[in-house]
Scaffold this motif. Sequence first.
Motif, PDB file in Angstrom:
ATOM      1  N   SER A 140       0.908  -1.151   0.032  1.00  0.00           N
ATOM      2  CA  SER A 140       0.134  -0.022  -0.231  1.00  0.00           C
ATOM      3  C   SER A 140       0.846   1.262  -0.020  1.00  0.00           C
ATOM      4  CB  SER A 140      -1.045  -0.090   1.208  1.00  0.00           C
ATOM      5  OG  SER A 140      -1.390   1.384   1.488  1.00  0.00           O
ATOM      6  N   SER A 155     -10.423  -2.577   7.361  1.00  0.00           N
ATOM      7  CA  SER A 155     -11.705  -2.596   6.795  1.00  0.00           C
ATOM      8  C   SER A 155     -12.627  -1.361   7.227  1.00  0.00           C
ATOM      9  CB  SER A 155     -12.303  -4.016   6.895  1.00  0.00           C
ATOM     10  OG  SER A 155     -11.862  -4.887   5.875  1.00  0.00           O
ATOM     11  N   LYS A 194     -12.790  -3.556  -0.547  1.00  0.00           N
ATOM     12  CA  LYS A 194     -12.629  -2.732  -1.803  1.00  0.00           C
ATOM     13  C   LYS A 194     -13.489  -3.102  -2.680  1.00  0.00           C
ATOM     14  CE  LYS A 194      -7.611  -2.916  -0.736  1.00  0.00           C
ATOM     15  NZ  LYS A 194      -6.289  -3.491  -1.122  1.00  0.00           N
ATOM     16  N   ASP A 204      -9.861   0.684  -5.293  1.00  0.00           N
ATOM     17  CA  ASP A 204      -9.045  -0.190  -4.329  1.00  0.00           C
ATOM     18  C   ASP A 204      -8.867   0.339  -2.890  1.00  0.00           C
ATOM     19  OD1 ASP A 204      -7.472   2.170  -4.707  1.00  0.00           O
ATOM     20  OD2 ASP A 204      -5.524   1.032  -5.026  1.00  0.00           O
ATOM     21  N   LYS A 205      -9.806   1.024  -2.509  1.00  0.00           N
ATOM     22  CA  LYS A 205     -10.051   1.602  -1.142  1.00  0.00           C
ATOM     23  C   LYS A 205     -11.082   0.875  -0.396  1.00  0.00           C
ATOM     24  CE  LYS A 205      -6.823   4.771  -2.077  1.00  0.00           C
ATOM     25  NZ  LYS A 205      -6.813   4.474  -3.752  1.00  0.00           N
ATOM     26  N   ALA A 206     -10.898   0.264   1.054  1.00  0.00           N
ATOM     27  CA  ALA A 206     -11.963  -0.232   1.623  1.00  0.00           C
ATOM     28  C   ALA A 206     -12.840   0.783   1.926  1.00  0.00           C
ATOM     29  CB  ALA A 206     -11.257  -0.739   3.104  1.00  0.00           C
ATOM     30  N   ALA A 227     -14.683   2.410  -0.282  1.00  0.00           N
ATOM     31  CA  ALA A 227     -14.768   3.147  -1.550  1.00  0.00           C
ATOM     32  C   ALA A 227     -14.457   4.570  -1.289  1.00  0.00           C
ATOM     33  CB  ALA A 227     -16.052   2.943  -2.110  1.00  0.00           C
TER      34      ALA A 227
END
Length: 197
Positions: A10, A72, A82, A147-149, A151
Amino acid sequence: MRRIILASASPRRRELLKQLIGDNFVVYPSSYEEPPQPGLGPEELLLKHSVEKARDVAKHFCSGLVISADTSVLYEGEVLGKPGSPENAEKILEKLSGKKFRVITGLTVLDLDSGKGISELESTNVWLAELSKDQISAYVRTGEPLDKAGAFAAQGKGAVLVEKVEGDFFNAVGLPLFRLGKILERLGVSVFDEGFS
């Protein structure tokens, strides 16, 4: 100075760790796949994933400190990971619009020299602003949420969507720096050491 290994690909975690200790670490992403674990609650699952990521990377090193994290978004008991697609990102953002939710991180630090390991959870409350469909669509078109928990990226363009944060802001980005600093202290490492400037 102790070798620090970040078990994550990351870029956000890399930037946050750099903020804490400078460039004094190596990045070695974990190949752990995060399989489903029936019977585990969200918090237990995040802790387990962070431990397994750290163990996976630890196999490749003889000494040093391995840092891993798994983050998360938890909303009404549901884990929002994600989105992976624009359609899913829009659905998640519609669900979180105007709502309070929690960003939870399982954080693990393994000391390969002493054999000690510390795993802890960090939880941050986040309130997303009330969003119109146009705002959601425009944000999703930037590609940032995919690609982000949960969104969204609290440190990116998504910052304008976040109305309020209660707790560790850096946790909402993906690496709880305060808790990490405390864990490192317990393992005999101070971020204020000269080697980390």
